[in-house]
Scaffold this motif. Structure first.
Motif, short mmCIF file in Angstrom:
data_model
loop_
_atom_site.label_atom_id
_atom_site.label_comp_id
_atom_site.label_asym_id
_atom_site.label_seq_id
_atom_site.Cartn_x
_atom_site.Cartn_y
_atom_site.Cartn_z
N TYR A 2 15.23 73.68 -135.51
CA TYR A 2 15.10 72.31 -135.01
C TYR A 2 13.87 71.61 -135.61
N LEU A 3 12.73 72.29 -135.60
CA LEU A 3 11.49 71.72 -136.12
C LEU A 3 10.92 72.69 -137.15
N ILE A 31 11.24 64.13 -131.81
CA ILE A 31 11.77 65.08 -130.84
C ILE A 31 12.00 64.45 -129.46
N LEU A 34 14.50 65.98 -127.19
CA LEU A 34 14.19 67.30 -126.63
C LEU A 34 13.18 67.22 -125.49
N ASP A 68 7.65 61.41 -133.30
CA ASP A 68 7.36 62.46 -134.27
C ASP A 68 5.86 62.67 -134.46
N VAL A 92 8.96 74.55 -129.14
CA VAL A 92 9.96 73.52 -129.42
C VAL A 92 11.25 74.16 -129.93
N ALA A 96 14.88 74.22 -128.11
CA ALA A 96 16.07 73.66 -128.78
C ALA A 96 17.18 74.71 -128.86
#
Length: 178
Positions: A2-3, A31, A34, A68, A92, A96
């Motif tokens: 995801y990141l 994000i 999320l 972001d 994170v 996710a």
């Protein structure tokens, strides 16, 4: 993933911490989608769905995420900042990856107030916890810089119900008890 990365774009001395730094970092993506899931995972977070913005305290660090961009205060040094960002990226990505098993929390939490905790403290101002007063101890419990076990009087038999009640309140609010 995801990141996949986070890059520090700004670093300067903290005005509130002697020798510490604050940073601003650019996340590889926005994000905002999320944040309600992170709000459910990080129990001490303050999420504002209208902004949307997300902040929480871990140790002495105050973390704020919007879109972001991430900002963090009270980092010991550049190495500490990079280490924190690695840990944040893991949180994170884990969040996710587990979204299907997390119920998002789309609202702001009620924040604990020191007086709510103070009601259950011995109110002797004995200083055994290292604080000048029981109210100061309650304030430090709320900001996460003190632990419940530091109050020795709460460990005595006559205060055991108050200890259990405080432990329950803190645990339900997402605080680490030890």
């Amino acid at each position: 993933m995801y990141l996949d990365h986070i890059a520090i774009v700004f670093m300067e001395p903290c005005t509130t911490g002697h020798g510490r730094i604050k940073i601003r970092a650019q996340l590889a993506r926005n994000i905002d989608d999320l944040l309600p899931y992170l709000n459910a995972v990080i129990k001490t977070a303050n999420y504002n769905p209208k902004a949307p913005s997300f902040s929480y305290k871990t140790g002495n660090h105050i973390i704020t995420v919007q879109g972001d961009t991430l900002s963090a205060t009270q980092m010991e040094n550049e190495s500490d900042a990079y280490e924190f960002l690695e840990q944040f990226q893991i949180i994170v990505n884990d969040t996710a990856d587990n979204k299907a098993h997390i119920t998002p929390l789309n609202k702001q939490r009620e924040r604990l107030k020191p007086f709510e905790l103070y009601r259950y403290l011995p109110k002797t101002n004995c200083k055994s916890c290292g604080e000048a007063t029981c109210m100061a101890f309650a304030t430090k419990l709320v900001d996460g810089s003190q632990k419940l076990d530091r109050c020795t009087l709460l460990k005595e038999q006559e205060n055991s119900l108050n200890y259990q009640h405080l432990a329950f309140i803190l645990k339900e609010s997402g605080y680490d008890l030890h």
